[in-house]
Design a protein around this motif. Sequence first.
Motif, PDB file in Angstrom:
ATOM      1  N   MET B   1       0.826  -1.172   0.061  1.00  0.00           N
ATOM      2  CA  MET B   1      -0.104   0.149   0.148  1.00  0.00           C
ATOM      3  C   MET B   1       0.902   1.134  -0.033  1.00  0.00           C
ATOM      4  O   MET B   1       1.845   1.317   0.998  1.00  0.00           O
ATOM      5  N   GLU B   2       0.515   2.146  -0.728  1.00  0.00           N
ATOM      6  CA  GLU B   2       1.416   3.427  -1.056  1.00  0.00           C
ATOM      7  C   GLU B   2       1.006   4.499   0.223  1.00  0.00           C
ATOM      8  O   GLU B   2      -0.066   4.182   0.732  1.00  0.00           O
ATOM      9  N   VAL B   3       1.961   5.248   0.346  1.00  0.00           N
ATOM     10  CA  VAL B   3       1.841   6.302   1.494  1.00  0.00           C
ATOM     11  C   VAL B   3       0.530   7.333   1.157  1.00  0.00           C
ATOM     12  O   VAL B   3       0.434   7.626  -0.151  1.00  0.00           O
ATOM     13  N   GLY B   4      -0.271   7.248   1.977  1.00  0.00           N
ATOM     14  CA  GLY B   4      -1.687   8.037   1.801  1.00  0.00           C
ATOM     15  C   GLY B   4      -2.711   7.401   1.037  1.00  0.00           C
ATOM     16  O   GLY B   4      -3.815   7.862   1.083  1.00  0.00           O
ATOM     17  N   GLU B   5      -2.360   6.256   0.762  1.00  0.00           N
ATOM     18  CA  GLU B   5      -3.491   5.555   0.024  1.00  0.00           C
ATOM     19  C   GLU B   5      -4.485   5.011   1.042  1.00  0.00           C
ATOM     20  O   GLU B   5      -4.341   4.911   1.911  1.00  0.00           O
ATOM     21  N   LYS B   6      -5.734   5.118   0.511  1.00  0.00           N
ATOM     22  CA  LYS B   6      -7.022   5.011   1.516  1.00  0.00           C
ATOM     23  C   LYS B   6      -7.536   3.821   1.383  1.00  0.00           C
ATOM     24  O   LYS B   6      -7.542   3.145   0.226  1.00  0.00           O
ATOM     25  N   MET B   7      -8.225   3.191   2.533  1.00  0.00           N
ATOM     26  CA  MET B   7      -8.715   1.922   2.469  1.00  0.00           C
ATOM     27  C   MET B   7      -9.962   1.797   3.306  1.00  0.00           C
ATOM     28  O   MET B   7     -10.229   3.179   4.063  1.00  0.00           O
ATOM     29  N   LEU B   8     -10.978   0.908   3.095  1.00  0.00           N
ATOM     30  CA  LEU B   8     -12.081   1.029   3.907  1.00  0.00           C
ATOM     31  C   LEU B   8     -12.095   0.168   5.122  1.00  0.00           C
ATOM     32  O   LEU B   8     -11.657  -1.009   5.077  1.00  0.00           O
ATOM     33  N   VAL B   9     -11.926   0.806   6.118  1.00  0.00           N
ATOM     34  CA  VAL B   9     -12.026   0.234   7.462  1.00  0.00           C
ATOM     35  C   VAL B   9     -13.311   0.055   8.209  1.00  0.00           C
ATOM     36  O   VAL B   9     -13.948   1.142   8.330  1.00  0.00           O
ATOM     37  N   LEU B  10     -13.629  -1.055   8.476  1.00  0.00           N
ATOM     38  CA  LEU B  10     -14.973  -1.256   9.184  1.00  0.00           C
ATOM     39  C   LEU B  10     -14.595  -1.206  10.702  1.00  0.00           C
ATOM     40  O   LEU B  10     -13.782  -1.894  11.206  1.00  0.00           O
ATOM     41  N   ILE B  11     -15.391  -0.326  11.442  1.00  0.00           N
ATOM     42  CA  ILE B  11     -15.069  -0.351  12.874  1.00  0.00           C
ATOM     43  C   ILE B  11     -16.345  -1.066  13.465  1.00  0.00           C
ATOM     44  O   ILE B  11     -17.334  -0.377  13.439  1.00  0.00           O
ATOM     45  N   THR B  12     -16.339  -1.805  14.450  1.00  0.00           N
ATOM     46  CA  THR B  12     -17.357  -2.513  15.106  1.00  0.00           C
ATOM     47  C   THR B  12     -17.089  -2.597  16.503  1.00  0.00           C
ATOM     48  O   THR B  12     -15.843  -2.605  16.947  1.00  0.00           O
ATOM     49  N   TYR B  13     -18.190  -2.381  17.526  1.00  0.00           N
ATOM     50  CA  TYR B  13     -17.826  -2.218  18.768  1.00  0.00           C
ATOM     51  C   TYR B  13     -18.938  -2.547  19.644  1.00  0.00           C
ATOM     52  O   TYR B  13     -20.178  -2.645  19.215  1.00  0.00           O
ATOM     53  N   ASP B  14     -18.711  -3.448  20.834  1.00  0.00           N
ATOM     54  CA  ASP B  14     -19.482  -3.650  21.881  1.00  0.00           C
ATOM     55  C   ASP B  14     -19.149  -3.085  23.157  1.00  0.00           C
ATOM     56  O   ASP B  14     -17.816  -3.351  23.480  1.00  0.00           O
ATOM     57  N   VAL B  15     -19.893  -2.199  23.619  1.00  0.00           N
ATOM     58  CA  VAL B  15     -19.187  -1.313  24.977  1.00  0.00           C
ATOM     59  C   VAL B  15     -20.539  -1.881  25.842  1.00  0.00           C
ATOM     60  O   VAL B  15     -21.664  -1.911  25.505  1.00  0.00           O
ATOM     61  N   ASN B  16     -19.874  -2.335  27.024  1.00  0.00           N
ATOM     62  CA  ASN B  16     -20.663  -2.683  27.904  1.00  0.00           C
ATOM     63  C   ASN B  16     -21.458  -1.512  28.674  1.00  0.00           C
ATOM     64  O   ASN B  16     -20.566  -0.755  29.446  1.00  0.00           O
ATOM     65  N   THR B  17     -22.635  -1.261  28.788  1.00  0.00           N
ATOM     66  CA  THR B  17     -23.584  -0.446  29.222  1.00  0.00           C
ATOM     67  C   THR B  17     -24.243  -0.592  30.691  1.00  0.00           C
ATOM     68  O   THR B  17     -25.155   0.114  30.712  1.00  0.00           O
ATOM     69  N   GLU B  18     -23.768  -1.450  31.379  1.00  0.00           N
ATOM     70  CA  GLU B  18     -24.571  -1.888  32.494  1.00  0.00           C
ATOM     71  C   GLU B  18     -24.127  -0.843  33.580  1.00  0.00           C
ATOM     72  O   GLU B  18     -25.052  -0.541  34.440  1.00  0.00           O
ATOM     73  N   THR B  19     -23.296   0.061  33.245  1.00  0.00           N
ATOM     74  CA  THR B  19     -23.119   1.419  34.458  1.00  0.00           C
ATOM     75  C   THR B  19     -23.052   2.499  33.571  1.00  0.00           C
ATOM     76  O   THR B  19     -23.174   2.594  32.409  1.00  0.00           O
TER      77      THR B  19
END
Lengths: 102, 102
Positions: B1-19
């Motif tokens: 991958m070249e410098v500055g080249e863009k990629m699609l990044v998928l971010i998924t999260y589970d955050v514990n919201t009990e508090t």
Amino acid sequence: MEVGEKMLVLITYDVNTETEAGKRRLRKVAKQCVNYGQRVQNSVFECNLDAAKYRQVKAILEDIVDKSKDSLRFYNLGDKYKNKVEHIGAKKSFDVTDTLIF
Amino acid sequence: MEVGEKMLVLITYDVNTETEAGKRRLRKVAKQCVNYGQRVQNSVFECNLDAAKYRQVKAILEDIVDKSKDSLRFYNLGDKYKNKVEHIGAKKSFDVTDTLIF
């Protein structure tokens, strides 16, 4: 891609659970996904599938969801995905029969 | 991958919201993700990033979450992702300032 070759397919979903029917759909989606892959987050499954299985799970999930209310997304990470996935934090084990976590 | 080249990044999260602290973490994670990409489901963002921005968002999110309770996952779909993503159903628009959806 060759016939039978496997790929990593990520399945993510948002099911609208404002109604009892919605909660049922959510449980059904999760139960089906368990047949095809590994649950890595509440609404995220990683599935190692060939093209036929990929089509199959899409068709099954499409039948379950309410397309006006729910969202299903499929991401094909191909067959070389080892360096494409990064994890930070807790790795929970999920029990698909436990309705509390939905 | 070249410098500055863009990629699609998928971010998924589970955050514990009990508090309450967990709910705050969830809001913070979502607010940060909005700076880097598009929300496609409640806990799923698609981000078009170069390598530097990818490192940056990972570091920021890593600082916010409680690694013993929350889970963050990153999937790099590369720069040719048009045919790798499929959607079925509703496309909701998300308001990151609306705490009800978290």
